[in-house]
Design a protein around this motif. Structure first.
Motif: not given
Length: 152
Positions: A75-82
């Motif tokens: 879904l997303g990343t720690p830097e750019a979460p969903h």
């Protein structure tokens, strides 16, 4: 068979009756979906299959050729979460966390089909996802927050 998981294509050879949950965890090392009950009653193993929430313990590998699977890792990343992941963090939903990947994936599907859900919509959509810690009020608040963020 070919299956795409979290945007990566995989050519796999497994028994056709292997559950998608085992394919993800044992064959591909994707550990977000959890084993909870094995009978699609708890929702801990929920993933998106071609964009729709399913219980991965009940989907057979033989039915996946050409499919696209998304797990919480995709879904997303720690830097750019969903937006749903971000709302989960902001509302501090998780306690033990075991069910949360399934809860999040179910919420993503809910917001895909119902961008501005009522409490009744949320309760109906999430009723098949169990949380032993009973963080249901925070789950509802996080879904409302994510709906506002996605609609903004």
């Amino acid at each position: 068979m070919q299956v795409t998981v979290n945007g990566t294509s995989h050519q796999i050879e497994v028994e056709p009756d292997m559950p998608l949950l085992w394919l993800l965890r044992d064959e591909l090392g994707i550990l977000g979906p959890k084993y909870g009950c094995g009978i699609a009653a708890c929702g801990a193993c929920t993933v998106l299959l071609d964009g729709v929430a399913v219980r991965s313990c009940q989907v057979q590998a033989g039915d996946l050729d050409g499919a696209e699977v998304t797990t919480v890792e995709g879904l997303g990343t720690p830097e750019a979460p969903h937006p749903v992941q971000k709302a989960w963090i902001e509302e501090q939903v998780a306690q033990c966390g075991y069910c949360q990947s399934g809860q999040i994936m179910q919420a993503v599907d809910l917001l895909r089909t119902t961008p501005n859900p009522t409490d009744e919509d949320i309760d109906d959509a999430m009723s098949g996802n169990l949380c032993r810690c009973a963080s249901y009020p925070r789950i509802r608040a996080a879904i409302r927050r994510a709906a506002q963020a996605e609609g903004a």
